[in-house]
Every structure is written in structure tokens, then in C-alpha cells.
Write an enzyme that holds these catalytic residues in place. Structure first.
Site, PDB file in Angstrom:
ATOM      1  CB  ILE A   1      -0.940   0.004   1.234  1.00  0.00           C
ATOM      2  CG1 ILE A   1      -1.936  -1.150   1.137  1.00  0.00           C
ATOM      3  CG2 ILE A   1      -1.652   1.347   1.397  1.00  0.00           C
ATOM      4  CD1 ILE A   1      -2.812  -1.150  -0.071  1.00  0.00           C
TER       5      ILE A   1
ATOM      6  CE  LYS B   1      -9.775  -2.221   4.326  1.00  0.00           C
ATOM      7  NZ  LYS B   1      -9.604  -2.505   2.918  1.00  0.00           N
TER       8      LYS B   1
ATOM      9  CB  CYS C   1      -7.774  -7.369   3.480  1.00  0.00           C
ATOM     10  SG  CYS C   1      -6.551  -6.098   3.199  1.00  0.00           S
TER      11      CYS C   1
HETATM   12  N1  LIG Z   1      -2.211  -4.914   0.577  1.00  0.00           N
HETATM   13  C1  LIG Z   1      -3.490  -4.642   0.407  1.00  0.00           C
HETATM   14  O1  LIG Z   1      -4.083  -5.034  -0.582  1.00  0.00           O
HETATM   15  C2  LIG Z   1      -4.245  -3.787   1.418  1.00  0.00           C
HETATM   16  C3  LIG Z   1      -5.513  -3.317   1.065  1.00  0.00           C
HETATM   17  C4  LIG Z   1      -6.200  -2.524   1.966  1.00  0.00           C
HETATM   18  C5  LIG Z   1      -5.635  -2.217   3.202  1.00  0.00           C
HETATM   19  N2  LIG Z   1      -4.404  -2.716   3.537  1.00  0.00           N
HETATM   20  C6  LIG Z   1      -3.854  -2.361   4.839  1.00  0.00           C
HETATM   21  O2  LIG Z   1      -2.758  -1.490   4.648  1.00  0.00           O
HETATM   22  C7  LIG Z   1      -1.789  -1.682   5.686  1.00  0.00           C
HETATM   23  C8  LIG Z   1      -0.444  -1.967   5.065  1.00  0.00           C
HETATM   24  O3  LIG Z   1      -0.549  -3.153   4.321  1.00  0.00           O
HETATM   25  P1  LIG Z   1       0.550  -3.600   3.273  1.00  0.00           P
HETATM   26  O4  LIG Z   1      -0.060  -4.672   2.464  1.00  0.00           O
HETATM   27  O5  LIG Z   1       1.106  -2.431   2.570  1.00  0.00           O
HETATM   28  O6  LIG Z   1       1.662  -4.186   4.258  1.00  0.00           O
HETATM   29  P2  LIG Z   1       3.150  -4.647   3.875  1.00  0.00           P
HETATM   30  O7  LIG Z   1       3.540  -5.668   4.868  1.00  0.00           O
HETATM   31  O8  LIG Z   1       3.227  -4.960   2.420  1.00  0.00           O
HETATM   32  O9  LIG Z   1       4.023  -3.347   4.091  1.00  0.00           O
HETATM   33  C9  LIG Z   1       4.217  -2.737   5.294  1.00  0.00           C
HETATM   34  C10 LIG Z   1       5.604  -2.132   5.314  1.00  0.00           C
HETATM   35  O10 LIG Z   1       5.718  -1.391   6.538  1.00  0.00           O
HETATM   36  C11 LIG Z   1       7.040  -1.576   7.027  1.00  0.00           C
HETATM   37  N3  LIG Z   1       7.029  -1.232   8.436  1.00  0.00           N
HETATM   38  C12 LIG Z   1       6.603  -1.955   9.497  1.00  0.00           C
HETATM   39  N4  LIG Z   1       6.722  -1.255  10.632  1.00  0.00           N
HETATM   40  C13 LIG Z   1       7.234  -0.044  10.292  1.00  0.00           C
HETATM   41  C14 LIG Z   1       7.565   1.124  11.021  1.00  0.00           C
HETATM   42  N5  LIG Z   1       7.378   1.189  12.333  1.00  0.00           N
HETATM   43  N6  LIG Z   1       8.083   2.163  10.337  1.00  0.00           N
HETATM   44  C15 LIG Z   1       8.277   2.103   9.010  1.00  0.00           C
HETATM   45  N7  LIG Z   1       7.967   1.029   8.268  1.00  0.00           N
HETATM   46  C16 LIG Z   1       7.438  -0.030   8.907  1.00  0.00           C
HETATM   47  C17 LIG Z   1       7.391  -2.994   6.684  1.00  0.00           C
HETATM   48  O11 LIG Z   1       8.780  -3.197   6.647  1.00  0.00           O
HETATM   49  C18 LIG Z   1       6.733  -3.150   5.298  1.00  0.00           C
HETATM   50  O12 LIG Z   1       7.637  -2.833   4.249  1.00  0.00           O
HETATM   51  C19 LIG Z   1      -2.334  -2.829   6.551  1.00  0.00           C
HETATM   52  O13 LIG Z   1      -3.028  -2.305   7.638  1.00  0.00           O
HETATM   53  C20 LIG Z   1      -3.292  -3.524   5.617  1.00  0.00           C
HETATM   54  O14 LIG Z   1      -4.296  -4.207   6.325  1.00  0.00           O
HETATM   55  C21 LIG Z   1      -3.697  -3.484   2.667  1.00  0.00           C
END
Ligand SMILES: NC(=O)c1ccc[n+]([C@@H]2O[C@H](COP(=O)([O-])OP(=O)(O)OC[C@H]3O[C@@H](n4cnc5c(N)ncnc54)[C@H](O)[C@@H]3O)[C@@H](O)[C@H]2O)c1
Length: 432
Positions: free
Chosen positions: A12, A203, A257
Site C-alpha cells: 500500500i 473499511k 484483509c
Molecule cells: N495490501 C493490500 O491489498 C491492502 C488493502 C487494503 C488495506 N491494507 C492495509 O494497509 C496496511 C499496510 O498493508 P501492506 O499490504 O502495505 O503491508 P506490507 O507488509 O506490504 O508493508 C508494510 C511495510 O511497513 C514496514 N514497516 C513496518 N513497521 C514499520 C515502522 N514502524 N516504520 C516504518 N515502516 C514499517 C514494513 O517493513 C513493510 O515494508 C495494513 O493495515 C493492511 O491491512 C492493505
């Protein structure tokens, strides 16, 4: 142009950073993963998403996006860190907490802080706002706090980030407007304004709606198996009703999700969220249902060779998080009777704790192929190639996606139609 600090550069955060950078914002992307930061600063990415490598390269080369291990001062902070669940299915908001704490030393009055991570209801009020307050800011006056949940579909993220309707819920009305205005500069869809807890709950209910409806389709599949009915046909016919839309059954529900968010509601209202919990249980039971069929199919073979196709929780992506396919693969691998090959053209070996095979290796001498993910590659399988290479040409399609038709030399079982499921008992003669 405003400067935005995007914290968390995953599926994201990275596309979000890239889309804002492409629109001309100065973006610093922050991640605790050194590899992500180093690669991004070279214009490279470590995740698979359609069109993303090109956009990232363009904005990094143009100096609009750079990466850092530490947040820095900005006009807007966007937090998009993971929100997984603990073993007991309660929300783990530690990443959100630590990302917020990391941002705080760089805050100035008038900054906008947006949490995009999916969070349990009241997290903005009960977790994020207190951290801001402890740092000496009034979260309702000095800064603008808002939740803007993400609802993109992996594989279409760059399109949907721009075109989808967005929900923005602030702690105050001013915060809502300020945060909504940030999105209005890149989003062509509507930006709907509400308050934080409503945005959080909206959401969660979007994904819960889908989880509950998939559970209904999965329950139908089990009922159909017991009664000798084709659930796929039932769904097709029922959906011709103008107000009915039964979802598709499958091997379970994955991703971080659909398989996670409903628990955020259960945690906050366990006595009321009964259907939501039951739906989770039904969807969680599907891997075992799939394994039961594999055991029935292979009951008469001494050492059945099984090819498991697909590890990701949905088709044409590389994301294996919470994937029911992984659970199925691990349980099948744990059965000493099975000789197992695992194949997924979208997954790299280092992503999983077991070896992967090429398509050729997987199908050669196989007794059974089990399709667990609807990748395009599995929608277009060549029946003649399978018949030529497999020992017994039997397919169990748990995604009803293969397009393969039953024929004399090929047996196809689909998850919703198990009426003719029989143990595989004839091996082809050697050298055939
Ligand atoms: N991927 C999807 O399709 C999707 C869709 C809707 C909502 N979301 C939500 O979005 C959020 C992020 O999801 P994602 O899929 O991008 O996760 P992800 O695991 O792909 O990415 C998260 C990133 O955050 C980094 N991270 C963790 N802690 C950190 C910190 N303290 N400071 C800086 N970086 C940090 C990790 O290293 C990782 O690169 C989640 O809450 C998820 O539920 C995801």
C-alpha cells in the site's frame, strides 16, 4: 508543492508514495526494512504489482521519491504499516503505535497525519491520539489526525488508488477536510468525508461483507457435496435473480484483509459479532475440506504424486500472506504417503519454507493436480500436455477456474461439484 512522508513502503505505502510523487509532491518514503530502502533509492522494488516498477523508477529518477530509514519533517504523514492479528486473533496495532511514535519528533503544528493501515474501531481515538497528546500536541487542535482506509485490489493498485472512492474520517471536522484535500489532489474518484470511527468501521465492514458472503458460498459447497448437487450450477442459476449475488466458493479465504479484518470487529463486540465469527470459522475450515477430498481421491494409490498449483491467496499476485493454499501445502507435505510437487509461477523460492518446482517437474508423472489459486497460467492449462505427462490425469480445481473439460482421458473435479468424486485407481502403463 507539499512534502509527504509515507511510513511503511509495502503493497500500500509504496504505490501511494509513487502516485503522490508522480503528481508532483515531494515524497520521502520510510521503512524499517533496509533492503526496501536501499533498493528503492536505486529505483527498484521488491514486491510484484502491475505497472509499479516503471512508475517507481520514473519518480525516483526524477528526484520526487526517495527512501529513508527514519521519518523527517513534512506537511503530511501517511502511515501504512501492517496491522496483523496475534495468535489469539486480536489486532496487533504495535506497528501503528511505533510508526506514530517515530513520526512524533518530526511533527509541527498544522501537520496532517493520516493512518491508512486498516485498524480496529476507535484506534485513532484510543491509540494514535494519545501518542500525539503525550508528545505535547493537542490532537484536536494542533495537528490534523485522520483515518483513510485503503480499498485497492492487488494487481490493479495503481489504477484503483486514483479512481476508487475514498473515505476520510478525521478526529475533528477540520482534520477530515484537511486530509480529504490531500487525496483530492490525486484521486479522481469521490472523497467522502466522515468521522474517524465511522471510517474505521466502514473499511472493516467492507471486508467482513465479503468474508461472510464467501462463507455462505463455502457452506453451500459442503451442503452440495452432502446432497449430491453441483454448487456452481446452483450459484449460476440463483444469481440470475436480479437481487441475488452469491459469491464463489474456494479453498478458504486468505490475504491480510479478508482473513484478518473481521476479527477486529469480533474483538470489540464479541457478544454481538456472531455471524462474523462463524463465517471466519467456516472459511478457516475449507483447507481441511480440500484435504479430505485429496485423501478420498488418492485413497487407492500407494504413493500418490500430487502437484499443488498456486500458493497466493488470489490470482496473479505474489502475496502469500494468510493464504489457505500455504496451509493446504504444509498439511499435504506433512503426510508421508504423498509425493508432493508445489508450483507457483508468481512466487519465489525464498518466500516459502518448502521447495518449488517448475510446471514441467510438477506435472510429470503426477496422479493429481490440485489448483489452489486462480492465476491466469492455470486458467489456460493445455489438457493434451497434462494427459501426455501425468501418470493419471486427474484435476481437482478448488477455484473453479481452469476451463478444463471432463473428457475420456482427463478427469476434472471442481470444488462445488464433487458428485462424481472417486478414488483414482488406474495407473497408466509405463512408457505411455
Ligand atoms: N495490501 C493490500 O491489498 C491492502 C488493502 C487494503 C488495506 N491494507 C492495509 O494497509 C496496511 C499496510 O498493508 P501492506 O499490504 O502495505 O503491508 P506490507 O507488509 O506490504 O508493508 C508494510 C511495510 O511497513 C514496514 N514497516 C513496518 N513497521 C514499520 C515502522 N514502524 N516504520 C516504518 N515502516 C514499517 C514494513 O517493513 C513493510 O515494508 C495494513 O493495515 C493492511 O491491512 C492493505
Amino acid at each position: 508543492m507539499q512534502k509527504i512522508c509515507v511510513v511503511g513502503l509495502g503493497y500500500i505505502g509504496l504505490p501511494t508514495a509513487a502516485v503522490f510523487a508522480r503528481a508532483g509532491f515531494d515524497i520521502v518514503g520510510v521503512d524499517v526494512n533496509k533492503q526496501v530502502v536501499e533498493r528503492l533509492n536505486k529505483g527498484e522494488i521488491i514486491i510484484e504489482e502491475v505497472g509499479l516498477p516503471e512508475v517507481v523508477k520514473e519518480v525516483v529518477d526524477a528526484g520526487k521519491l526517495r527512501a529513508s530509514l527514519e521519518p523527517e519533517a513534512a506537511d503530511v504523514f501517511i502511515i501504512s504499516v501492517p496491522t496483523p492479528i496475534h495468535e489469539d486473533c486480536t489486532a496487533n496495532v504495535e506497528y501503528v503505535r511505533s510508526a506514530t511514535k517515530a513520526v512524533v519528533p518530526h511533527l509541527e503544528k498544522g501537520n496532517v497525519i493520516i493512518v491508512e493501515s486498516t485498524i480496529p474501531p476507535r484506534t485513532m481515538d484510543d491509540v494514535v491520539a494519545p501518542i500525539i497528546r503525550e508528545a505535547g500536541f493537542d490532537p484536536e487542535k494542533d495537528v490534523y489526525l485522520a483515518h483513510c482506509p485503503e480499498r485497492v485490489l492487488p494487481g490493479r493498485i495503481l489504477i484503483e488508488l486514483v479512481e476508487n472512492t475514498r473515505i476520510v474520517g478525521g478526529l475533528t471536522k477540520e482534520a477530515t477536510t484537511k486530509a480529504a484535500d490531500v487525496y483530492r489532489q490525486v484521486v479522481t474518484g469521490e472523497v467522502l468525508e466522515t468521522e474517524a470511527v465511522t471510517a474505521e468501521m466502514s473499511k472493516l465492514m467492507e471486508n467482513t461483507f465479503r468474508d461472510v458472503n464467501i462463507a455462505l458460498a463455502n457452506e453451500l459447497t459442503k451442503i452440495a457435496a452432502r446432497l449430491g448437487v453441483d454448487a456452481h450450477k446452483v450459484i449460476e442459476l440463483a444469481n440470475r435473480h436480479p437481487r441475488v449475488n452469491i459469491h464463489q466458493p474456494g479453498p478458504g479465504v486468505g490475504g491480510h484483509c479478508l482473513a484478518v479484518d473481521p476479527y477486529f470487529i469480533v474483538e470489540k463486540a464479541p457478544e454481538e459479532a456472531l455471524m462474523i465469527q462463524l463465517s471466519r470459522d467456516i472459511n478457516n475450515s475449507m483447507p481441511d475440506f480440500v484435504i479430505e477430498q485429496i485423501i478420498k481421491l488418492t485413497a487407492e494409490l500407494k504413493e500418490p504424486r500430487i502437484a499443488l498449483f498456486g500458493l497466493t491467496y488470489k490470482g496473479n499476485i505474489d502475496d502469500v500472506r494468510e493464504s489457505p493454499a500455504i496451509e493446504i501445502v504444509e498439511k499435504v507435505l506433512a503426510n508421508p504417503r504423498f509425493d508432493v510437487r508445489v508450483h507457483d509461477p508468481h512466487v519465489r523460492n525464498e518466500q516459502v519454507p518448502f521447495p518449488l518446482s517448475s510446471f514441467e517437474e510438477a506435472i510429470t508423472d503426477a496422479n493429481l493436480i490440485v489448483i489452489l489459486t486462480d492465476h491466469n497460467e492455470f486458467k489456460a492449462l493445455d489438457p493434451q500436455a497434462l494427459i501426455a505427462k501425468m501418470d493419471t490425469s486427474v484435476i481437482f480445481d478448488t477455484k473453479n477456474c481452469s476451463g478444463l473439460e471432463q473428457e475420456a482421458a482427463l478427469t476434472v473435479h471442481r470444488i462445488g461439484d464433487l458428485t462424481n468424486l472417486q478414488a483414482i485407481h488406474v495407473n497408466k502403463p509405463i512408457n505411455n
